[in-house]
Scaffold this motif. Sequence first.
Motif, PDB file in Angstrom:
ATOM      1  N   TYR A   1      36.022 -34.968  81.674  1.00 57.71           N
ATOM      2  CA  TYR A   1      35.412 -33.761  81.123  1.00 57.71           C
ATOM      3  C   TYR A   1      33.901 -33.890  81.171  1.00 57.71           C
ATOM      4  CZ  TYR A   1      40.104 -32.608  79.839  1.00 57.71           C
ATOM      5  OH  TYR A   1      41.458 -32.329  79.914  1.00 57.71           O
ATOM      6  N   VAL A   2      33.238 -32.757  81.214  1.00 59.99           N
ATOM      7  CA  VAL A   2      31.785 -32.720  81.297  1.00 59.99           C
ATOM      8  C   VAL A   2      31.239 -32.000  80.074  1.00 59.99           C
ATOM      9  CG1 VAL A   2      29.829 -31.756  82.569  1.00 59.99           C
ATOM     10  CG2 VAL A   2      31.763 -32.716  83.810  1.00 59.99           C
ATOM     11  N   GLY A   3      30.200 -32.559  79.498  1.00 61.45           N
ATOM     12  CA  GLY A   3      29.509 -31.890  78.415  1.00 61.45           C
ATOM     13  C   GLY A   3      28.182 -32.568  78.161  1.00 61.45           C
ATOM     14  N   ARG A   4      27.185 -31.767  77.832  1.00 64.66           N
ATOM     15  CA  ARG A   4      25.881 -32.310  77.455  1.00 64.66           C
ATOM     16  C   ARG A   4      25.629 -32.020  75.986  1.00 64.66           C
ATOM     17  NH1 ARG A   4      22.035 -30.433  82.288  1.00 64.66           N
ATOM     18  NH2 ARG A   4      20.708 -30.137  80.489  1.00 64.66           N
ATOM     19  N   ASP A   5      24.403 -32.144  75.540  1.00 60.37           N
ATOM     20  CA  ASP A   5      24.115 -32.078  74.112  1.00 60.37           C
ATOM     21  C   ASP A   5      24.498 -30.766  73.444  1.00 60.37           C
ATOM     22  OD1 ASP A   5      21.970 -31.858  75.997  1.00 60.37           O
ATOM     23  OD2 ASP A   5      20.485 -31.819  74.406  1.00 60.37           O
ATOM     24  N   ALA A   6      24.235 -29.630  74.072  1.00 61.38           N
ATOM     25  CA  ALA A   6      24.596 -28.356  73.437  1.00 61.38           C
ATOM     26  C   ALA A   6      26.110 -28.251  73.272  1.00 61.38           C
ATOM     27  CB  ALA A   6      24.068 -27.181  74.252  1.00 61.38           C
ATOM     28  N   ALA A   7      26.861 -28.677  74.276  1.00 61.11           N
ATOM     29  CA  ALA A   7      28.321 -28.652  74.179  1.00 61.11           C
ATOM     30  C   ALA A   7      28.809 -29.651  73.132  1.00 61.11           C
ATOM     31  CB  ALA A   7      28.942 -28.961  75.543  1.00 61.11           C
ATOM     32  N   HIS A   8      28.198 -30.831  73.096  1.00 61.86           N
ATOM     33  CA  HIS A   8      28.595 -31.835  72.104  1.00 61.86           C
ATOM     34  C   HIS A   8      28.384 -31.320  70.679  1.00 61.86           C
ATOM     35  CE1 HIS A   8      29.106 -34.711  75.292  1.00 61.86           C
ATOM     36  NE2 HIS A   8      29.468 -35.631  74.417  1.00 61.86           N
ATOM     37  N   LYS A   9      27.294 -30.628  70.478  1.00 62.99           N
ATOM     38  CA  LYS A   9      27.024 -30.070  69.151  1.00 62.99           C
ATOM     39  C   LYS A   9      28.155 -29.122  68.746  1.00 62.99           C
ATOM     40  CE  LYS A   9      23.499 -27.647  66.488  1.00 62.99           C
ATOM     41  NZ  LYS A   9      22.153 -27.064  66.510  1.00 62.99           N
ATOM     42  N   ARG A  10      28.607 -28.302  69.675  1.00 66.82           N
ATOM     43  CA  ARG A  10      29.702 -27.367  69.384  1.00 66.82           C
ATOM     44  C   ARG A  10      31.033 -28.094  69.205  1.00 66.82           C
ATOM     45  NH1 ARG A  10      28.670 -21.982  73.093  1.00 66.82           N
ATOM     46  NH2 ARG A  10      26.541 -21.595  72.380  1.00 66.82           N
ATOM     47  N   LEU A  11      31.283 -29.127  69.988  1.00 70.40           N
ATOM     48  CA  LEU A  11      32.534 -29.880  69.841  1.00 70.40           C
ATOM     49  C   LEU A  11      32.620 -30.521  68.464  1.00 70.40           C
ATOM     50  CD1 LEU A  11      32.686 -31.629  73.347  1.00 70.40           C
ATOM     51  CD2 LEU A  11      34.121 -29.725  72.564  1.00 70.40           C
ATOM     52  N   VAL A  12      31.541 -31.132  68.027  1.00 73.85           N
ATOM     53  CA  VAL A  12      31.531 -31.789  66.714  1.00 73.85           C
ATOM     54  C   VAL A  12      31.616 -30.752  65.598  1.00 73.85           C
ATOM     55  CG1 VAL A  12      30.137 -33.204  65.146  1.00 73.85           C
ATOM     56  CG2 VAL A  12      30.475 -33.917  67.523  1.00 73.85           C
ATOM     57  N   ALA A  13      30.959 -29.617  65.762  1.00 74.05           N
ATOM     58  CA  ALA A  13      31.061 -28.554  64.757  1.00 74.05           C
ATOM     59  C   ALA A  13      32.504 -28.068  64.637  1.00 74.05           C
ATOM     60  CB  ALA A  13      30.131 -27.389  65.115  1.00 74.05           C
ATOM     61  N   ALA A  14      33.192 -27.956  65.775  1.00 76.91           N
ATOM     62  CA  ALA A  14      34.601 -27.553  65.739  1.00 76.91           C
ATOM     63  C   ALA A  14      35.443 -28.601  65.008  1.00 76.91           C
ATOM     64  CB  ALA A  14      35.126 -27.339  67.157  1.00 76.91           C
ATOM     65  N   LEU A  15      35.214 -29.876  65.291  1.00 72.35           N
ATOM     66  CA  LEU A  15      35.946 -30.933  64.591  1.00 72.35           C
ATOM     67  C   LEU A  15      35.691 -30.871  63.091  1.00 72.35           C
ATOM     68  CD1 LEU A  15      35.392 -33.993  66.959  1.00 72.35           C
ATOM     69  CD2 LEU A  15      37.569 -32.828  66.483  1.00 72.35           C
ATOM     70  N   ASP A  16      34.432 -30.701  62.717  1.00 73.00           N
ATOM     71  CA  ASP A  16      34.070 -30.657  61.302  1.00 73.00           C
ATOM     72  C   ASP A  16      34.675 -29.452  60.586  1.00 73.00           C
ATOM     73  OD1 ASP A  16      32.690 -33.012  61.666  1.00 73.00           O
ATOM     74  OD2 ASP A  16      30.707 -32.055  61.716  1.00 73.00           O
ATOM     75  N   ALA A  17      34.949 -28.383  61.339  1.00 69.66           N
ATOM     76  CA  ALA A  17      35.545 -27.178  60.764  1.00 69.66           C
ATOM     77  C   ALA A  17      37.071 -27.165  60.925  1.00 69.66           C
ATOM     78  CB  ALA A  17      34.935 -25.936  61.420  1.00 69.66           C
ATOM     79  N   ASN A  18      37.636 -28.289  61.363  1.00 68.14           N
ATOM     80  CA  ASN A  18      39.086 -28.396  61.609  1.00 68.14           C
ATOM     81  C   ASN A  18      39.590 -27.375  62.621  1.00 68.14           C
ATOM     82  OD1 ASN A  18      39.736 -30.674  60.146  1.00 68.14           O
ATOM     83  ND2 ASN A  18      40.023 -29.519  58.255  1.00 68.14           N
TER      84      ASN A  18
ATOM     85  N   GLU B   1      31.227 -21.098  78.146  1.00 67.99           N
ATOM     86  CA  GLU B   1      30.653 -20.617  79.404  1.00 67.99           C
ATOM     87  C   GLU B   1      29.227 -20.102  79.217  1.00 67.99           C
ATOM     88  OE1 GLU B   1      31.893 -17.775  83.170  1.00 67.99           O
ATOM     89  OE2 GLU B   1      33.230 -17.913  81.442  1.00 67.99           O
ATOM     90  N   ASP B   2      28.912 -19.617  78.009  1.00 65.12           N
ATOM     91  CA  ASP B   2      27.571 -19.106  77.732  1.00 65.12           C
ATOM     92  C   ASP B   2      26.492 -20.174  77.859  1.00 65.12           C
ATOM     93  OD1 ASP B   2      28.891 -20.102  75.241  1.00 65.12           O
ATOM     94  OD2 ASP B   2      26.938 -19.663  74.351  1.00 65.12           O
ATOM     95  N   LEU B   3      26.878 -21.443  77.876  1.00 66.78           N
ATOM     96  CA  LEU B   3      25.908 -22.528  78.011  1.00 66.78           C
ATOM     97  C   LEU B   3      25.511 -22.797  79.465  1.00 66.78           C
ATOM     98  CD1 LEU B   3      27.284 -25.089  75.398  1.00 66.78           C
ATOM     99  CD2 LEU B   3      25.363 -23.497  75.141  1.00 66.78           C
ATOM    100  N   GLY B   4      26.090 -22.064  80.398  1.00 69.28           N
ATOM    101  CA  GLY B   4      25.742 -22.233  81.809  1.00 69.28           C
ATOM    102  C   GLY B   4      26.047 -23.634  82.303  1.00 69.28           C
ATOM    103  N   ALA B   5      25.033 -24.327  82.806  1.00 67.84           N
ATOM    104  CA  ALA B   5      25.220 -25.688  83.338  1.00 67.84           C
ATOM    105  C   ALA B   5      25.686 -26.665  82.261  1.00 67.84           C
ATOM    106  CB  ALA B   5      23.930 -26.193  83.961  1.00 67.84           C
ATOM    107  N   GLU B   6      25.494 -26.321  80.977  1.00 67.42           N
ATOM    108  CA  GLU B   6      25.916 -27.214  79.893  1.00 67.42           C
ATOM    109  C   GLU B   6      27.299 -26.874  79.345  1.00 67.42           C
ATOM    110  OE1 GLU B   6      23.315 -28.803  77.000  1.00 67.42           O
ATOM    111  OE2 GLU B   6      21.544 -28.016  78.008  1.00 67.42           O
TER     112      GLU B   6
END
Length: 181
Positions: free
Chosen positions: A28-45, A142-147
């Motif tokens: 899988y591919v992800g950079r910092d903006a995506a990581h921020k969203r992934l962790v926010a999703a985890l924190d929100a269950n 997808e809104d993050l474009g390359a990220e």
Amino acid sequence: MNLTTPLNDDVIEQLHAGDKVSITGVIYVGRDAAHKRLVAALDANEPLPFDPKGQIIYYMGPAPAKPGDPIGSAGPTTSYRMDPYAHRLMEVGLKGMIGKGNRSMPVREAMQKHKAIYMAAIGGAGALIARSIEKAEVIAHEDLGAEAVRRLEVRDFPAIVVNDIYGGDAYEDGLKQHNRE
């Protein structure tokens, strides 16, 4: 060593800093903006766009693909920007990370605790690395474009283990070997 995803503890335990690996399977591919969203999703269950158990995340933002190619140049990005999020993803089963550059001591300690590894891809070799990518698709943000978060199918993706579960660090070993501590 040839690695096939997903990874498990038995495979991780065989790897040491400095080992050359060839990865086949899904990463899988992800950079910092995506990581921020992934962790926010985890924190929100909330569910993640992929199950991280045994998976590898590649820190990369691809160039646009040429017609007929699955992806454009796919070189690694600097990894320390993902350090604030790495521990949380390892807690839920992430086993591998690929990027370039050093990781912080807390991330290295988390790798030992959660049996995960950090690998380096060769910076400046994005066009060469792209040859190992057989399929690429955006699966989230997808809104993050390359990220955006992408799912890649890879064959013989080249990487070098930098940090292992034993505290090894290939960058530090290289400096010692050349008396540049």
